[in-house]
Scaffold this motif. Sequence first.
Motif, PDB file in Angstrom:
ATOM      1  N   ARG A   6      -5.677  -3.048  12.087  1.00 33.19           N
ATOM      2  CA  ARG A   6      -6.230  -2.986  13.432  1.00 33.19           C
ATOM      3  C   ARG A   6      -6.142  -1.577  13.976  1.00 33.19           C
ATOM      4  O   ARG A   6      -5.171  -0.867  13.749  1.00 33.19           O
ATOM      5  N   TYR A 251      -1.690 -11.386  28.351  1.00 29.67           N
ATOM      6  CA  TYR A 251      -2.404 -11.383  27.067  1.00 29.67           C
ATOM      7  C   TYR A 251      -2.465 -12.806  26.496  1.00 29.67           C
ATOM      8  O   TYR A 251      -3.540 -13.304  26.111  1.00 29.67           O
ATOM      9  N   LYS A 268     -10.539  -8.899  23.592  1.00 28.22           N
ATOM     10  CA  LYS A 268      -9.843  -7.623  23.542  1.00 28.22           C
ATOM     11  C   LYS A 268      -9.252  -7.369  24.934  1.00 28.22           C
ATOM     12  O   LYS A 268      -9.992  -7.291  25.922  1.00 28.22           O
ATOM     13  N   ASP A 384      -4.673  -4.637  23.231  1.00 29.48           N
ATOM     14  CA  ASP A 384      -5.453  -4.254  22.051  1.00 29.48           C
ATOM     15  C   ASP A 384      -5.881  -2.794  22.120  1.00 29.48           C
ATOM     16  O   ASP A 384      -6.463  -2.277  21.165  1.00 29.48           O
TER      17      ASP A 384
END
Length: 447
Positions: A6, A251, A268, A384
């Motif tokens: 990522r 989140y 995101k 993110d």
Amino acid sequence: MSGNQRSIVLLAMPSIHSGAWRYPGAQPDFQSSFEQMKWFAQILEQGCFDGLFLPDSLAVRAAPIEALARGHSVATLDPLTLLPALAAVTQHIGLIATASTTYNEPYMLARRLASLDIISGGRAGWNLVTSSNPNEAANFGVEQHMEHSARYRRAREFCSVMDGLWESWDEDAFCRDAVSGFFFDPSKMHALDHRGPHFSVRGPLNVERPVQTRPVVVQAGASEAGRQVAAETAEVVFTYQTDLPAARQFYADMQRRARAAGRQSALKIIPAVFVVLGDTLEQAQEKRHQLDQLVDDESSLATLSIALGHDISQYDENGPLPEIPESNASKSGRDRVIQLARRENLSIIALARRVCGYQGLEMVGTATMVVDQMQQWFEGGAADGFNIMFSHLPGGATEFVEQVVPELQRRGLLRRRYEGRSFRENLGLETPPHGYSRRCANGSDCE
């Protein structure tokens, strides 16, 4: 970066700190200058940023003229005029336009965003906002600003109409066959024929299908209504969380809501962060102090009144913030300011200075210190990526690209080159499947 690793999402916006335009070396006309904004987009692209985010409002904010005269955000370029021009001088960076669902019509906005996506080769993004500035109502012939919950109901339907319009044409609808004489295949054109509580829109859109099928949709609501709209409609969620535990909770809550709404891919989550860099922590702290000293008290008190949706001029500015009644302003923004005042026991004037500077997440220090914090949030299930606001422009952006970006890349947290062709691909977002707009949030047929 390896294909299974990522990458931190990096977005950026012009600084909102009220002292930024006065900082030594800053360009006071930055947000009204095409040449400066072109430079900004290009330096961000040099730093492998995912996107450039342009905030916007449809009215001058409600404040005394003396206060307005000391702020730098009273006049900015229209994002949907500026971004197509920036598309022509960039190749990779996403271009996010803020546009209100309260004082726009979906057909016009769908057409403009589809055009931006085509012009840019698939790099358009839409920051979906519901207007919180009551002055906007007067600019559109409305005597009273729409109530908070009604704004979000309108927004949900608005987004649904936009999605339907973006699917007016199949991907291969335009054959342009000179031999047969058919410019497009009529069976691949779809009229929307939407009739709902707020909108009646026939369609089809007279712009081809966007390159991304759907421009990347961004949303920043943090109230209960705002979170739910984001979970049902957005792919990127801006947030103003300031501490790690609360950010982790936000989140997890947003991902849970998205799953409950039948969303297949994760959202995101991108906190806003104000970055002030120095060669040492002390140097960065002194820079932040210098910025804060450039904020005018009268302007900051007016800004605080706007943030609270309540005139605070009647109170002792050196006293504590009293109980503030509910208003029709942004509820999440109001609550965030009140919580800051209570948490740090700030006087009204001290709170106003913080609000007019920046009251959200801050990363102040050396490049290594800033990257340490980013890595902690990113790997700790709180973010993110980040929507970066720089201390001043152009210098703050140059410092970030020259100091922070290489450290992120050294740690394997940021790409060294763009790999996708579109904004959506670079963010790691899926392309919506054919017919996505004709399905409800829970995946069942809407008809």
